[in-house]
Every structure is written in C-alpha cells, then in structure tokens.
Design a protein around this motif. Structure first.
Motif, PDB file in Angstrom:
ATOM      1  N   UNK A   1     -54.904 -28.347  83.503  1.00  0.00           N
ATOM      2  CA  UNK A   1     -53.906 -27.671  82.684  1.00  0.00           C
ATOM      3  C   UNK A   1     -54.236 -27.881  81.204  1.00  0.00           C
ATOM      4  N   UNK A   2     -54.924 -26.908  80.615  1.00  0.00           N
ATOM      5  CA  UNK A   2     -55.281 -26.999  79.204  1.00  0.00           C
ATOM      6  C   UNK A   2     -54.298 -26.163  78.394  1.00  0.00           C
ATOM      7  N   UNK A   3     -53.775 -26.755  77.316  1.00  0.00           N
ATOM      8  CA  UNK A   3     -52.762 -26.097  76.504  1.00  0.00           C
ATOM      9  C   UNK A   3     -53.096 -26.230  75.025  1.00  0.00           C
ATOM     10  N   UNK A   4     -52.515 -25.327  74.248  1.00  0.00           N
ATOM     11  CA  UNK A   4     -52.624 -25.371  72.793  1.00  0.00           C
ATOM     12  C   UNK A   4     -51.231 -25.212  72.213  1.00  0.00           C
ATOM     13  N   UNK A   5     -51.028 -25.762  71.021  1.00  0.00           N
ATOM     14  CA  UNK A   5     -49.725 -25.603  70.389  1.00  0.00           C
ATOM     15  C   UNK A   5     -49.576 -26.425  69.133  1.00  0.00           C
ATOM     16  N   UNK A   6     -48.348 -26.512  68.689  1.00  0.00           N
ATOM     17  CA  UNK A   6     -47.995 -27.257  67.486  1.00  0.00           C
ATOM     18  C   UNK A   6     -47.667 -28.693  67.876  1.00  0.00           C
TER      19      UNK A   6
ATOM     20  N   UNK B   1     -38.506 -17.962  68.791  1.00  0.00           N
ATOM     21  CA  UNK B   1     -38.869 -17.366  70.072  1.00  0.00           C
ATOM     22  C   UNK B   1     -39.403 -18.331  71.112  1.00  0.00           C
ATOM     23  N   UNK B   2     -39.485 -19.617  70.796  1.00  0.00           N
ATOM     24  CA  UNK B   2     -39.904 -20.600  71.796  1.00  0.00           C
ATOM     25  C   UNK B   2     -38.834 -20.696  72.864  1.00  0.00           C
ATOM     26  N   UNK B   3     -39.253 -20.915  74.102  1.00  0.00           N
ATOM     27  CA  UNK B   3     -38.331 -21.080  75.212  1.00  0.00           C
ATOM     28  C   UNK B   3     -38.681 -22.360  75.966  1.00  0.00           C
ATOM     29  N   UNK B   4     -37.670 -23.202  76.258  1.00  0.00           N
ATOM     30  CA  UNK B   4     -37.936 -24.430  77.016  1.00  0.00           C
ATOM     31  C   UNK B   4     -38.569 -24.102  78.371  1.00  0.00           C
ATOM     32  N   UNK B   5     -39.519 -24.936  78.782  1.00  0.00           N
ATOM     33  CA  UNK B   5     -40.213 -24.728  80.058  1.00  0.00           C
ATOM     34  C   UNK B   5     -39.533 -25.456  81.203  1.00  0.00           C
ATOM     35  N   UNK B   6     -38.612 -26.354  80.881  1.00  0.00           N
ATOM     36  CA  UNK B   6     -38.014 -27.207  81.904  1.00  0.00           C
ATOM     37  C   UNK B   6     -38.735 -28.535  82.021  1.00  0.00           C
ATOM     38  N   UNK B   7     -39.853 -28.673  81.326  1.00  0.00           N
ATOM     39  CA  UNK B   7     -40.621 -29.917  81.324  1.00  0.00           C
ATOM     40  C   UNK B   7     -40.161 -30.805  80.171  1.00  0.00           C
ATOM     41  N   UNK B   8     -40.504 -32.072  80.301  1.00  0.00           N
ATOM     42  CA  UNK B   8     -40.345 -33.000  79.192  1.00  0.00           C
ATOM     43  C   UNK B   8     -41.667 -33.722  78.987  1.00  0.00           C
ATOM     44  N   UNK B   9     -41.860 -34.201  77.778  1.00  0.00           N
ATOM     45  CA  UNK B   9     -42.998 -35.051  77.438  1.00  0.00           C
ATOM     46  C   UNK B   9     -42.399 -36.287  76.797  1.00  0.00           C
TER      47      UNK B   9
ATOM     48  N   UNK C   1     -50.549 -18.543  74.642  1.00  0.00           N
ATOM     49  CA  UNK C   1     -49.306 -19.306  74.571  1.00  0.00           C
ATOM     50  C   UNK C   1     -49.443 -20.405  73.526  1.00  0.00           C
ATOM     51  N   UNK C   2     -48.325 -20.666  72.858  1.00  0.00           N
ATOM     52  CA  UNK C   2     -48.238 -21.753  71.884  1.00  0.00           C
ATOM     53  C   UNK C   2     -47.140 -22.692  72.366  1.00  0.00           C
ATOM     54  N   UNK C   3     -47.491 -23.931  72.627  1.00  0.00           N
ATOM     55  CA  UNK C   3     -46.528 -24.932  73.089  1.00  0.00           C
ATOM     56  C   UNK C   3     -46.052 -25.794  71.920  1.00  0.00           C
ATOM     57  N   UNK C   4     -44.905 -26.401  72.106  1.00  0.00           N
ATOM     58  CA  UNK C   4     -44.365 -27.358  71.155  1.00  0.00           C
ATOM     59  C   UNK C   4     -43.510 -28.345  71.934  1.00  0.00           C
ATOM     60  N   UNK C   5     -43.400 -29.554  71.431  1.00  0.00           N
ATOM     61  CA  UNK C   5     -42.434 -30.513  71.965  1.00  0.00           C
ATOM     62  C   UNK C   5     -41.518 -30.915  70.814  1.00  0.00           C
ATOM     63  N   UNK C   6     -40.261 -31.176  71.144  1.00  0.00           N
ATOM     64  CA  UNK C   6     -39.315 -31.562  70.109  1.00  0.00           C
ATOM     65  C   UNK C   6     -38.210 -32.403  70.723  1.00  0.00           C
TER      66      UNK C   6
ATOM     67  N   UNK D   1     -38.408 -32.304  74.657  1.00  0.00           N
ATOM     68  CA  UNK D   1     -38.378 -31.027  75.374  1.00  0.00           C
ATOM     69  C   UNK D   1     -39.691 -30.296  75.127  1.00  0.00           C
ATOM     70  N   UNK D   2     -40.262 -29.692  76.169  1.00  0.00           N
ATOM     71  CA  UNK D   2     -41.456 -28.862  76.029  1.00  0.00           C
ATOM     72  C   UNK D   2     -41.003 -27.410  76.012  1.00  0.00           C
ATOM     73  N   UNK D   3     -41.481 -26.650  75.022  1.00  0.00           N
ATOM     74  CA  UNK D   3     -41.149 -25.237  74.913  1.00  0.00           C
ATOM     75  C   UNK D   3     -42.430 -24.443  74.688  1.00  0.00           C
ATOM     76  N   UNK D   4     -42.371 -23.158  74.988  1.00  0.00           N
ATOM     77  CA  UNK D   4     -43.545 -22.297  74.866  1.00  0.00           C
ATOM     78  C   UNK D   4     -43.173 -20.990  74.197  1.00  0.00           C
ATOM     79  N   UNK D   5     -44.093 -20.477  73.419  1.00  0.00           N
ATOM     80  CA  UNK D   5     -43.972 -19.173  72.772  1.00  0.00           C
ATOM     81  C   UNK D   5     -45.104 -18.310  73.311  1.00  0.00           C
ATOM     82  N   UNK D   6     -44.762 -17.207  73.946  1.00  0.00           N
ATOM     83  CA  UNK D   6     -45.789 -16.292  74.440  1.00  0.00           C
ATOM     84  C   UNK D   6     -46.323 -15.495  73.262  1.00  0.00           C
ATOM     85  N   UNK D   7     -47.639 -15.409  73.161  1.00  0.00           N
ATOM     86  CA  UNK D   7     -48.286 -14.770  72.028  1.00  0.00           C
ATOM     87  C   UNK D   7     -48.787 -13.366  72.352  1.00  0.00           C
ATOM     88  N   UNK D   8     -48.539 -12.878  73.565  1.00  0.00           N
ATOM     89  CA  UNK D   8     -49.019 -11.550  73.928  1.00  0.00           C
ATOM     90  C   UNK D   8     -47.961 -10.492  73.709  1.00  0.00           C
TER      91      UNK D   8
END
Length: 160
Positions: free
Chosen positions: A83-88, A141-149, A121-126, A153-160
C-alpha cells in the motif's frame, strides 16, 4: 482542485542552508502546537527516510517565509510493500500568517506534485475535533477513510 495563490509572489522553496533558519523559525499558534510537530522535527524525519519519500518545502510570499509543508511521496504506508500512498505529512503556517490562503496553497501544491508523478489521491492525517484542522481539510474536499494513524484521522482527497 485548481491552483490559486493569494498573490503571484507566493512560491515553494526547497530547504537549503540559505533558508534553513527561516524554515525552523516558523511557529504555529500556541494552541496548535499539540496538533503539529515543529519544523525541526519534520526536517529530521525527512533526513532519516529514504531519498525521495519526504518532500519538505518552505512557503514564501515575496521575501517573507510564511509557512512550511512536508509531503510524503509513495511511502510504504503499512510497511509491507502492498500500500503505497502520497499526501500532506506536515503543514505549519506561521501564527501571524494564518487565514490568508497559504494553507490552501500548500495543499494545492502538494496535490499538484502528486498529480505530476501520476498519483490520483492525496492523503492527510490530522487530530480530530473542531479545535484541530479537521474543518480546514474537510472544506478542501478531504474525506475521512475510516482509518486512524495513531490518534489521528486519515483522510483522502481524490485528484481525478
């Protein structure tokens, strides 16, 4: 997400010996210090990760340093190669510069960098809660994924 800037002079700069002191001088509001690590810690983390994973940048408006961001690019999220991800990773806007569009510029810049590398996709945790940056990220436009780190909270912004 369309890239907009508060003014044409805003830009990102790589962290260099010439702007290192300005970067580590960025301070968020005291009430935000529990929600974001200081720039010095981010730069140390960037140093210990494999080359190309961390993308630290100073946010400059004209000749004024106004913030710091660090993206993560294709990080092995679970550490198992599946699971490779990119984000802020970090966003520190100087206390006296908040509310002027620099945070939005930072998110848009990271999203643009991810897109340029083929990401969608652009991920962020906060830290959750209304006293943290949750409303800011949801508003972009970020939406929580239901995951935590950890406790974040882990959230994702779809870039497409």
């Amino acid at each position: 997400m369309t890239r907009t800037t508060p003014n044409p002079a805003i830009r990102l700069e790589e962290i260099t010996p010439g702007n290192f002191e300005a970067a580590i001088g960025i301070r968020v509001r005291p009430d935000q210090e529990v929600a974001v690590s200081p720039v010095m810690q981010s730069l140390a983390e960037a140093y210990v990760h494999p080359a190309g994973v961390a993308w630290p940048r100073l946010i400059v408006d004209g000749d004024r340093p106004v913030g710091f961001l660090m993206a993560f690019l294709d990080i092995d999220w679970r550490g198992d190669g599946t699971d490779f991800r990119s984000g802020l990773w970090r966003l520190n806007i100087a206390a006296e510069e908040q509310g002027r569009g620099y945070g939005r510029f930072a998110v848009e810049s990271v999203a643009g960098e991810i897109r340029s590398r083929g990401g969608s996709q652009c991920h962020v945790t906060y830290h959750p809660g209304t006293d943290g940056p949750q409303d800011f990220y949801l508003g972009l436009g970020f939406r929580p994924t239901g995951e935590t780190s950890g406790s974040q909270t882990v959230a994702v912004l779809n870039l497409t």
